[in-house]
Design a protein around this motif. Sequence first.
Motif, PDB file in Angstrom:
ATOM      1  N   HIS A 481      -2.302  -6.301   0.365  1.00 39.81           N
ATOM      2  CA  HIS A 481      -2.981  -7.303   1.181  1.00 39.81           C
ATOM      3  C   HIS A 481      -3.015  -6.823   2.628  1.00 39.81           C
ATOM      4  O   HIS A 481      -1.961  -6.542   3.210  1.00 39.81           O
ATOM      5  CB  HIS A 481      -2.229  -8.631   1.119  1.00 39.81           C
ATOM      6  CG  HIS A 481      -2.123  -9.182  -0.269  1.00 39.81           C
ATOM      7  ND1 HIS A 481      -3.020 -10.078  -0.789  1.00 39.81           N
ATOM      8  CD2 HIS A 481      -1.226  -8.934  -1.260  1.00 39.81           C
ATOM      9  CE1 HIS A 481      -2.680 -10.376  -2.028  1.00 39.81           C
ATOM     10  NE2 HIS A 481      -1.588  -9.688  -2.344  1.00 39.81           N
ATOM     11  N   ALA A 482      -4.219  -6.746   3.207  1.00 38.36           N
ATOM     12  CA  ALA A 482      -4.338  -6.345   4.612  1.00 38.36           C
ATOM     13  C   ALA A 482      -4.132  -7.563   5.510  1.00 38.36           C
ATOM     14  O   ALA A 482      -4.208  -8.700   5.055  1.00 38.36           O
ATOM     15  CB  ALA A 482      -5.706  -5.728   4.855  1.00 38.36           C
ATOM     16  N   GLU A 483      -3.882  -7.263   6.783  1.00 39.55           N
ATOM     17  CA  GLU A 483      -3.583  -8.369   7.706  1.00 39.55           C
ATOM     18  C   GLU A 483      -4.770  -9.294   7.908  1.00 39.55           C
ATOM     19  O   GLU A 483      -4.614 -10.474   8.188  1.00 39.55           O
ATOM     20  CB  GLU A 483      -3.120  -7.787   9.054  1.00 39.55           C
ATOM     21  CG  GLU A 483      -1.689  -7.279   8.988  1.00 39.55           C
ATOM     22  CD  GLU A 483      -1.261  -6.626  10.295  1.00 39.55           C
ATOM     23  OE1 GLU A 483      -2.094  -5.914  10.891  1.00 39.55           O
ATOM     24  OE2 GLU A 483      -0.111  -6.824  10.695  1.00 39.55           O
ATOM     25  N   ASN A 484      -5.968  -8.758   7.744  1.00 33.57           N
ATOM     26  CA  ASN A 484      -7.157  -9.601   7.943  1.00 33.57           C
ATOM     27  C   ASN A 484      -7.510 -10.414   6.697  1.00 33.57           C
ATOM     28  O   ASN A 484      -8.582 -11.004   6.621  1.00 33.57           O
ATOM     29  CB  ASN A 484      -8.357  -8.733   8.370  1.00 33.57           C
ATOM     30  CG  ASN A 484      -8.740  -7.754   7.267  1.00 33.57           C
ATOM     31  OD1 ASN A 484      -8.069  -7.674   6.228  1.00 33.57           O
ATOM     32  ND2 ASN A 484      -9.815  -7.031   7.485  1.00 33.57           N
ATOM     33  N   GLY A 485      -6.636 -10.383   5.699  1.00 40.27           N
ATOM     34  CA  GLY A 485      -6.885 -11.188   4.511  1.00 40.27           C
ATOM     35  C   GLY A 485      -7.587 -10.422   3.404  1.00 40.27           C
ATOM     36  O   GLY A 485      -7.791 -10.938   2.309  1.00 40.27           O
ATOM     37  N   ASN A 523       6.132  -3.223   3.026  1.00 43.37           N
ATOM     38  CA  ASN A 523       5.202  -3.078   4.146  1.00 43.37           C
ATOM     39  C   ASN A 523       4.869  -1.611   4.346  1.00 43.37           C
ATOM     40  O   ASN A 523       5.710  -0.817   4.739  1.00 43.37           O
ATOM     41  CB  ASN A 523       5.820  -3.658   5.411  1.00 43.37           C
ATOM     42  CG  ASN A 523       6.172  -5.122   5.234  1.00 43.37           C
ATOM     43  OD1 ASN A 523       5.317  -5.942   4.904  1.00 43.37           O
ATOM     44  ND2 ASN A 523       7.451  -5.443   5.396  1.00 43.37           N
ATOM     45  N   GLU A 525       1.475   1.448   5.041  1.00 50.39           N
ATOM     46  CA  GLU A 525       0.124   1.662   5.554  1.00 50.39           C
ATOM     47  C   GLU A 525      -0.724   2.164   4.403  1.00 50.39           C
ATOM     48  O   GLU A 525      -0.290   3.047   3.652  1.00 50.39           O
ATOM     49  CB  GLU A 525       0.156   2.692   6.676  1.00 50.39           C
ATOM     50  CG  GLU A 525      -0.450   2.135   7.939  1.00 50.39           C
ATOM     51  CD  GLU A 525      -0.419   3.131   9.078  1.00 50.39           C
ATOM     52  OE1 GLU A 525      -1.025   4.213   8.918  1.00 50.39           O
ATOM     53  OE2 GLU A 525       0.221   2.826  10.104  1.00 50.39           O
ATOM     54  N   LYS A 529      -4.616   1.064   7.170  1.00 55.44           N
ATOM     55  CA  LYS A 529      -4.387  -0.332   7.523  1.00 55.44           C
ATOM     56  C   LYS A 529      -2.944  -0.699   7.228  1.00 55.44           C
ATOM     57  O   LYS A 529      -2.347  -0.188   6.276  1.00 55.44           O
ATOM     58  CB  LYS A 529      -5.305  -1.247   6.696  1.00 55.44           C
ATOM     59  CG  LYS A 529      -6.770  -1.070   7.011  1.00 55.44           C
ATOM     60  CD  LYS A 529      -7.609  -1.903   6.061  1.00 55.44           C
ATOM     61  CE  LYS A 529      -9.073  -1.545   6.197  1.00 55.44           C
ATOM     62  NZ  LYS A 529      -9.864  -1.871   5.035  1.00 55.44           N
ATOM     63  N   LYS A 530      -2.428  -1.593   8.061  1.00 53.29           N
ATOM     64  CA  LYS A 530      -1.109  -2.138   7.767  1.00 53.29           C
ATOM     65  C   LYS A 530      -1.266  -3.150   6.646  1.00 53.29           C
ATOM     66  O   LYS A 530      -2.056  -4.092   6.765  1.00 53.29           O
ATOM     67  CB  LYS A 530      -0.552  -2.848   9.012  1.00 53.29           C
ATOM     68  CG  LYS A 530       0.136  -1.932   9.983  1.00 53.29           C
ATOM     69  CD  LYS A 530       0.845  -2.783  11.023  1.00 53.29           C
ATOM     70  CE  LYS A 530       2.085  -2.092  11.544  1.00 53.29           C
ATOM     71  NZ  LYS A 530       2.786  -2.941  12.528  1.00 53.29           N
ATOM     72  N   VAL A 531      -0.558  -2.927   5.580  1.00 53.10           N
ATOM     73  CA  VAL A 531      -0.709  -3.840   4.435  1.00 53.10           C
ATOM     74  C   VAL A 531       0.645  -4.270   3.907  1.00 53.10           C
ATOM     75  O   VAL A 531       1.679  -3.653   4.180  1.00 53.10           O
ATOM     76  CB  VAL A 531      -1.494  -3.172   3.284  1.00 53.10           C
ATOM     77  CG1 VAL A 531      -2.907  -2.789   3.710  1.00 53.10           C
ATOM     78  CG2 VAL A 531      -0.742  -1.958   2.739  1.00 53.10           C
ATOM     79  N   ARG A 532       0.597  -5.336   3.145  1.00 53.37           N
ATOM     80  CA  ARG A 532       1.795  -5.818   2.452  1.00 53.37           C
ATOM     81  C   ARG A 532       1.483  -5.758   0.955  1.00 53.37           C
ATOM     82  O   ARG A 532       0.408  -6.177   0.514  1.00 53.37           O
ATOM     83  CB  ARG A 532       2.066  -7.268   2.858  1.00 53.37           C
ATOM     84  CG  ARG A 532       3.350  -7.846   2.308  1.00 53.37           C
ATOM     85  CD  ARG A 532       3.535  -9.288   2.822  1.00 53.37           C
ATOM     86  NE  ARG A 532       4.893  -9.767   2.627  1.00 53.37           N
ATOM     87  CZ  ARG A 532       5.276 -10.446   1.540  1.00 53.37           C
ATOM     88  NH1 ARG A 532       4.413 -10.708   0.580  1.00 53.37           N
ATOM     89  NH2 ARG A 532       6.525 -10.864   1.429  1.00 53.37           N
TER      90      ARG A 532
END
Length: 861
Positions: A481-485, A523, A525, A529-532
């Motif tokens: 999941h990226a930070e922008n949803g 967590n 990358e 992108k930083k993702v979870r």
Amino acid sequence: MSTEETYRYNFNEIEKKWQGFWEGNKTFAALDVCEKPKYYVLDMFPYPSGEGLHVGHPEGYTASDIVARQKRMAGFNVLHPMGYDAFGLPAEQYAVKTGTHPRITTEKNINNIRKQIKSLGFSYDWDREVDTTKPEYYRWTQWIFLKLFNSYYDSKQNKARPIEELEIPEGLSDVQRYAYIDDHRLAYEAETPVNWCPALGTVLANEEVIGGVSERGGHPVIRRPMRQWMLRITKYAERLIDDLEGLDWSYGIKKLQIDWVGKSIGAEVDFKVDCEPGSMMAQQEPVIRVFTTRPDTLFGATYMVLSPEHPLVDEIVGDQERLAVEGYRAEAATKSDLDRTDLSKDKSGVFIGAYAINPVNGEKVPIWISDYVLASYGTGAIMCVPAHDTRDHEFATKFDLPIIEVVQPAHDEDASDGCFTGDGIAVNSGAYNGLTTPEFKEKISHWLEDNGIGKKTINYKLRDWLFSRQRYWGEPFPIVHAENGEVIGIKENELPVALPEVENYQPSGTGESPLANITEWLNIEYEGKKVRRETNTMPQWAGSCWYYLRYIDAMNDKAPFDKEKEKYWMPVDLYIGGAEHAVLHLLYARFWHKVLYDAGWVSTKEPFQKLINQGMILGSDGQKMSKSRGNVVNPDAVINNYGADSMRLYEMFMGPLSATKPWNMQGVEGVHRFLQKVWRMIIDSGEDQFTRGTGELNPAINDKPLEDKDLRLLHKTIKKVTEDIENFAFNTAISQMMIFTNELSKLKNRNKKAMEAFVLILAPFAPHLCEELWQKLGHQDTLAYEPWPAYDESLTEDTKIELIVQVNGKVRDKITMPADSDEGTIKQAAQESVKVQQHTDGKTIRKVIVIKNRLVNIVAN
RNA sequence: GCCGAAGUGGCGGAAUUGGCAGACGCGCGGGAUUCAAAAUCCCGUUCUGGCAACAGAGUGUGGGUUCGAUUCCCACCUUCGGCACCA
């Protein structure tokens, strides 16, 4: 005589010897390229529990093994594999308790269960063994999940298509576009009320909740909304019903599947909410849409009920009723499914202080809420016709709401309790009076559509599949999941997403799986992108949804399986397993198969052509086997005392495969005696009056031809065994072989060819013993690929027939006549019988009925 | 409540285009063999009456169709399995 002991049927030695032979020679390896016709025999693979096999497992496995062995001898290239469905809660619960890694427990259990399975001498191709928990396997489970994630359902073409082909409306922002796409994926996330079990720290599927508590452990379960992965199985509802048609499954199982999908045809109808003219509400023109299968009863709709969760309730609730309504909704929300069910006998609900207009007659009807209306089915709202629906009738009676009869029984059918739910003739329905129910439905549907207030609609009980669990011991989702949803699928070539090591297996407590505690894994990358990472894991069903495809090409590390091999082997010709999987496993596997079919990965619409369910084996007390009852039979003990062949034979001799039947240890003794008798018939064991005990071939075996009646018995036996295997009537096949053995054991001259044929037909049932006998009969190689003995049809019938002679339907005499004697001869012979004459004496013979080769019935009075 | 499967000896079960009910196995009884036992072999074993020949009854219950029904039809009872307010 000390030699006596030496040459008795020594099952221990024989079984060890031949299991070693088969394994060493890879006797049962299936060929991927072969001119022979193929036959795919599949068993439902076991969950490797700590207890190992129980006697129920070998029942199905023996049946399928008999078919597999027989088919090999009949000239088929047979695929008969085995594996383990090894993800699951017990290993994880054990890990929580003891700190032992579930992988350790699982491996130990698999080793034990494999040993047990091998000790029964099944003809599996062990090079194709699968284990759903191995990264080499779940890599492809994740791969299939990505197929679901990257597909949408095209309702026009009626198939799934790649998500890239989805038409996206123009002018959307990035976020809107992601949302639009995610809304169409076959695998999607949703905030859903789920069965949350605080004690297990996980969400349970409906079928894992029994009577409001968890199936495993019996902990309380409550409903709570949570972010979950869902699979859009509902898109396949129609095909899951339709494609059953060509399958060779029992009517009962098909019916179960059809009912589970629960298709019902009806109409959606809009009811306008009655608002004060000129008010704020009136401008919005609120409408309540209902689903009904009986649009023909619209004139009898005297009130409406919304589910407590219905979104419109807040808007239209009256000021005076608001408090009561909110109280009721709060109460309903905390109720578990069990509580709701318990209250089914006593309906509850509250009036919300609003009215709607019945579109067919303009009548004002009150709106209520009640938990007997489910938010998740149809539109979450119903029109109520208390005269013709039992639930509405109960509700109306309790709350004193009007009941108007609009259907009369066509004949004088029973309209008990003033609630007639059948089809009939319309009354009190304006211009529609006199129409039959089907006519009325047709007309009113058109009327609704023409006036823009409704349309024909189909609904299904089937819901989308809740596909995530908050557990450790399952397949991780290949999702970040990226930070922008944005929700991103991991690239196929980066699979598998391996299950990481954790320090403890305790759920995180927040409802997330233990994976949420490993921050360095969580967590990362991904593609800049930083993702979870997704912390959910897949449910136990996932691995079993496609294992039958992996067997086809179990070692492939480039693809889940090779497409050419798939074309050769699929579909599964025979699938045997317990009836407990009749609904869910089969439905889920069929769904995945169809998704792969749409994607062009498999060549058949359906995976399992023929399905057989074995019945349950009860304890000797006639009760379900359970530790607490102390009636559990351990297969290892049976094998130790009587041998695998006796175990196999007994399980098949107990009764019809699909029946529920009790275990009886003396029955094992019985079939064991039969095998000993077979041994003595062929081997000079020294126990037989004609023999001296050399351990070699019984001296009674020679080349002298059998007498006619014995030759006929041989051919009858081959025929019956061949046909019975075909029909899964293994019990009667065994009984016929017992008759043959009883008879031939009496002979001083036992024809060698006859003995060989017999050994071959017994081999699928008792393979170890028969391999040994085959060798003693002078053959070097395994009998596994010897041609199945043929029978001569003319030798399966007798030349002389014993005819039954009846007088007035009672047996009075039996006469022996040549087969196919003509009627006249038979009549005459029958009437000449002294016993017949005694019973017809002084009476007139009215009629003589002759059934060729069976009986004569003389009617006299 | 609804749906599905099934009811046959002391027990597991067999017999279906309607044609000998109880194959085969277990158990039980009797006999042979044995010093004795185990193992093995032989005979018997649905119930009732009879020494027997034989007669009568009998496939969950009650009706029906038929020369003849475990099998087909109607109604009901019981057991097992599944679903359970799906409008």
